[in-house]
Design a protein around this motif. Sequence first.
Motif, PDB file in Angstrom:
ATOM      1  N   MET A  91       0.834  -1.188   0.000  1.00 19.84           N
ATOM      2  CA  MET A  91       0.000   0.000   0.000  1.00 19.84           C
ATOM      3  C   MET A  91       0.876   1.248   0.000  1.00 19.84           C
ATOM      4  SD  MET A  91      -3.183  -0.819   2.579  1.00 19.84           S
ATOM      5  CE  MET A  91      -2.135  -1.080   3.996  1.00 19.84           C
ATOM      6  N   ALA A  92       0.295   2.350  -0.507  1.00 18.61           N
ATOM      7  CA  ALA A  92       0.986   3.628  -0.460  1.00 18.61           C
ATOM      8  C   ALA A  92       1.013   4.151   0.963  1.00 18.61           C
ATOM      9  CB  ALA A  92       0.272   4.625  -1.384  1.00 18.61           C
ATOM     10  N   LEU A  93       1.879   5.144   1.219  1.00 17.90           N
ATOM     11  CA  LEU A  93       2.034   5.682   2.561  1.00 17.90           C
ATOM     12  C   LEU A  93       0.715   6.239   3.083  1.00 17.90           C
ATOM     13  CD1 LEU A  93       3.773   6.479   4.956  1.00 17.90           C
ATOM     14  CD2 LEU A  93       4.370   8.592   3.735  1.00 17.90           C
ATOM     15  N   LYS A  94      -0.036   6.917   2.218  1.00 14.09           N
ATOM     16  CA  LYS A  94      -1.318   7.481   2.641  1.00 14.09           C
ATOM     17  C   LYS A  94      -2.285   6.390   3.072  1.00 14.09           C
ATOM     18  CE  LYS A  94      -4.930  10.675   1.113  1.00 14.09           C
ATOM     19  NZ  LYS A  94      -5.408  11.528  -0.004  1.00 14.09           N
ATOM     20  N   GLU A  95      -2.279   5.280   2.340  1.00 18.46           N
ATOM     21  CA  GLU A  95      -3.161   4.167   2.710  1.00 18.46           C
ATOM     22  C   GLU A  95      -2.723   3.521   4.021  1.00 18.46           C
ATOM     23  OE1 GLU A  95      -3.033   1.636  -0.645  1.00 18.46           O
ATOM     24  OE2 GLU A  95      -4.412   2.840  -1.848  1.00 18.46           O
ATOM     25  N   HIS A  96      -1.407   3.431   4.243  1.00 18.89           N
ATOM     26  CA  HIS A  96      -0.903   2.903   5.511  1.00 18.89           C
ATOM     27  C   HIS A  96      -1.344   3.781   6.679  1.00 18.89           C
ATOM     28  CE1 HIS A  96       1.533  -0.604   4.648  1.00 18.89           C
ATOM     29  NE2 HIS A  96       2.087   0.008   3.623  1.00 18.89           N
ATOM     30  N   LEU A  97      -1.250   5.086   6.506  1.00 25.83           N
ATOM     31  CA  LEU A  97      -1.668   6.003   7.560  1.00 25.83           C
ATOM     32  C   LEU A  97      -3.168   5.906   7.814  1.00 25.83           C
ATOM     33  CD1 LEU A  97       0.465   9.157   6.637  1.00 25.83           C
ATOM     34  CD2 LEU A  97       0.883   7.499   8.460  1.00 25.83           C
ATOM     35  N   ARG A  98      -3.947   5.739   6.756  1.00 25.69           N
ATOM     36  CA  ARG A  98      -5.386   5.590   6.922  1.00 25.69           C
ATOM     37  C   ARG A  98      -5.708   4.283   7.652  1.00 25.69           C
ATOM     38  NH1 ARG A  98      -6.663   5.643   1.987  1.00 25.69           N
ATOM     39  NH2 ARG A  98      -6.936   7.911   1.808  1.00 25.69           N
ATOM     40  N   GLU A  99      -4.988   3.221   7.300  1.00 26.79           N
ATOM     41  CA  GLU A  99      -5.184   1.941   7.976  1.00 26.79           C
ATOM     42  C   GLU A  99      -4.812   2.043   9.451  1.00 26.79           C
ATOM     43  OE1 GLU A  99      -5.865  -2.294   8.331  1.00 26.79           O
ATOM     44  OE2 GLU A  99      -6.475  -0.756   6.881  1.00 26.79           O
ATOM     45  N   ALA A 100      -3.687   2.711   9.752  1.00 28.31           N
ATOM     46  CA  ALA A 100      -3.271   2.888  11.146  1.00 28.31           C
ATOM     47  C   ALA A 100      -4.302   3.702  11.924  1.00 28.31           C
ATOM     48  CB  ALA A 100      -1.905   3.568  11.199  1.00 28.31           C
ATOM     49  N   ARG A 101      -4.854   4.726  11.279  1.00 27.66           N
ATOM     50  CA  ARG A 101      -5.870   5.547  11.946  1.00 27.66           C
ATOM     51  C   ARG A 101      -7.104   4.717  12.277  1.00 27.66           C
ATOM     52  NH1 ARG A 101      -8.767   9.734   8.207  1.00 27.66           N
ATOM     53  NH2 ARG A 101      -9.606   7.704   7.548  1.00 27.66           N
ATOM     54  N   ASN A 102      -7.534   3.886  11.337  1.00 24.89           N
ATOM     55  CA  ASN A 102      -8.721   3.049  11.578  1.00 24.89           C
ATOM     56  C   ASN A 102      -8.474   2.055  12.703  1.00 24.89           C
ATOM     57  OD1 ASN A 102     -10.076   4.348   9.495  1.00 24.89           O
ATOM     58  ND2 ASN A 102      -9.468   2.833   7.954  1.00 24.89           N
ATOM     59  N   ARG A 103      -7.281   1.439  12.706  1.00 17.57           N
ATOM     60  CA  ARG A 103      -6.962   0.474  13.764  1.00 17.57           C
ATOM     61  C   ARG A 103      -6.891   1.158  15.126  1.00 17.57           C
ATOM     62  NH1 ARG A 103      -8.329  -4.318  11.610  1.00 17.57           N
ATOM     63  NH2 ARG A 103      -7.395  -4.570   9.549  1.00 17.57           N
ATOM     64  N   LEU A 104      -6.281   2.329  15.171  1.00 21.55           N
ATOM     65  CA  LEU A 104      -6.193   3.067  16.427  1.00 21.55           C
ATOM     66  C   LEU A 104      -7.578   3.494  16.909  1.00 21.55           C
ATOM     67  CD1 LEU A 104      -3.046   5.330  15.841  1.00 21.55           C
ATOM     68  CD2 LEU A 104      -3.267   3.435  17.454  1.00 21.55           C
ATOM     69  N   PHE A 105      -8.430   3.883  15.978  1.00 14.53           N
ATOM     70  CA  PHE A 105      -9.783   4.297  16.355  1.00 14.53           C
ATOM     71  C   PHE A 105     -10.554   3.123  16.958  1.00 14.53           C
ATOM     72  CE2 PHE A 105     -14.309   4.724  15.236  1.00 14.53           C
ATOM     73  CZ  PHE A 105     -14.605   5.899  15.920  1.00 14.53           C
ATOM     74  N   LYS A 106     -10.467   1.958  16.334  1.00 17.42           N
ATOM     75  CA  LYS A 106     -11.163   0.781  16.858  1.00 17.42           C
ATOM     76  C   LYS A 106     -10.608   0.392  18.228  1.00 17.42           C
ATOM     77  CE  LYS A 106     -12.260  -1.112  12.271  1.00 17.42           C
ATOM     78  NZ  LYS A 106     -12.008  -2.215  11.313  1.00 17.42           N
ATOM     79  N   SER A 107      -9.279   0.468  18.375  1.00 17.41           N
ATOM     80  CA  SER A 107      -8.676   0.143  19.672  1.00 17.41           C
ATOM     81  C   SER A 107      -9.117   1.132  20.740  1.00 17.41           C
ATOM     82  CB  SER A 107      -7.152   0.146  19.551  1.00 17.41           C
ATOM     83  OG  SER A 107      -6.709  -0.812  18.614  1.00 17.41           O
ATOM     84  N   ALA A 108      -9.146   2.428  20.382  1.00 22.92           N
ATOM     85  CA  ALA A 108      -9.554   3.439  21.348  1.00 22.92           C
ATOM     86  C   ALA A 108     -11.004   3.246  21.773  1.00 22.92           C
ATOM     87  CB  ALA A 108      -9.355   4.838  20.754  1.00 22.92           C
ATOM     88  N   VAL A 109     -11.886   2.919  20.809  1.00 22.25           N
ATOM     89  CA  VAL A 109     -13.297   2.683  21.140  1.00 22.25           C
ATOM     90  C   VAL A 109     -13.421   1.498  22.093  1.00 22.25           C
ATOM     91  CG1 VAL A 109     -15.525   1.955  20.199  1.00 22.25           C
ATOM     92  CG2 VAL A 109     -14.203   3.730  19.044  1.00 22.25           C
ATOM     93  N   ALA A 110     -12.664   0.424  21.827  1.00 22.38           N
ATOM     94  CA  ALA A 110     -12.713  -0.748  22.696  1.00 22.38           C
ATOM     95  C   ALA A 110     -12.228  -0.410  24.100  1.00 22.38           C
ATOM     96  CB  ALA A 110     -11.865  -1.871  22.096  1.00 22.38           C
ATOM     97  N   VAL A 111     -11.146   0.363  24.210  1.00 27.04           N
ATOM     98  CA  VAL A 111     -10.621   0.741  25.523  1.00 27.04           C
ATOM     99  C   VAL A 111     -11.620   1.615  26.273  1.00 27.04           C
ATOM    100  CG1 VAL A 111      -8.815   2.040  26.715  1.00 27.04           C
ATOM    101  CG2 VAL A 111      -8.207   0.505  24.847  1.00 27.04           C
ATOM    102  N   ILE A 112     -12.248   2.562  25.557  1.00 26.74           N
ATOM    103  CA  ILE A 112     -13.222   3.456  26.199  1.00 26.74           C
ATOM    104  C   ILE A 112     -14.421   2.665  26.706  1.00 26.74           C
ATOM    105  CG2 ILE A 112     -14.842   5.337  25.780  1.00 26.74           C
ATOM    106  CD1 ILE A 112     -12.760   6.531  23.868  1.00 26.74           C
ATOM    107  N   LEU A 113     -14.960   1.778  25.869  1.00 31.62           N
ATOM    108  CA  LEU A 113     -16.110   0.975  26.294  1.00 31.62           C
ATOM    109  C   LEU A 113     -15.749   0.074  27.473  1.00 31.62           C
ATOM    110  CD1 LEU A 113     -17.641  -0.040  22.831  1.00 31.62           C
ATOM    111  CD2 LEU A 113     -18.467   1.706  24.431  1.00 31.62           C
TER     112      LEU A 113
END
Length: 261
Positions: free
Chosen positions: A1-23
Amino acid sequence: MALKEHLREARNRLFKSAVAVILATVAGFFVYDPVLRALAAPIIAINEQEGRTASLNFDSAASPFDLLIQVSVFLGLVISSPVWLYQLWAFITPGLKTKERRIALAFIAVAFPLFLAGIALAWSILPNAVRVLTEFTPEDFSNYISVSVYFTFVLRLMLAFGIAFLLPVVLVGLNLVGLVSGRQILKAWRITVFLVCLFAAMAAPGGDALSMFYLAVPLLLLFFVAIGLCLLNDKRRARRTAAREAAVEATADTASPLDAI
């Protein structure tokens, strides 16, 4: 993947992890009172069973709220660990080979139960550790313990035990990727035993040898199991290498001579 796609993937993974931690932190908020009472039980037992004065005290107006946040976040991280560990694995998986993916998935599958086992062991020795430590209080003196200090001590104890139980898994992982062999680890078994006992003596909070052995014995068992798995993996790797070399030699022996082409 391109760098932009990697950053988007990292953002999505971090968002899901953050939601799980908050819940999970919200869930930890609802079980805060029973967990708090369970962790404070060793102090309560000192007053009820041994007749000594020991109590937990808040040292500021904001301390109860700070403790609520700390314990809830800690519970949230533990409860949600399968989710954020999976998100981490899912993020690095596209860059791994098939064998490395299996190793990463096996690491997560084994690491989480061992981490919980370390926390459970710390929980089991906590009453004995608190009792031994408070016995050093001179006669005619009382223990008025700060709540923040006590629970920081308890949480660090559980994290130390949980992380200690992950070390053998890391050892096997290094062997699977070929960075260390089982024989190398086995040759240093005396140093390993010494370092494990030294770590147990520093991590175990009790002033007696029993607390140290509570941590040292399971760690030593796990380390020697890890060494056995490393040795088995070395033998399997050696057989696979020998079979590959034999196949190459057989192919070379049956190759057609140049004058027959």
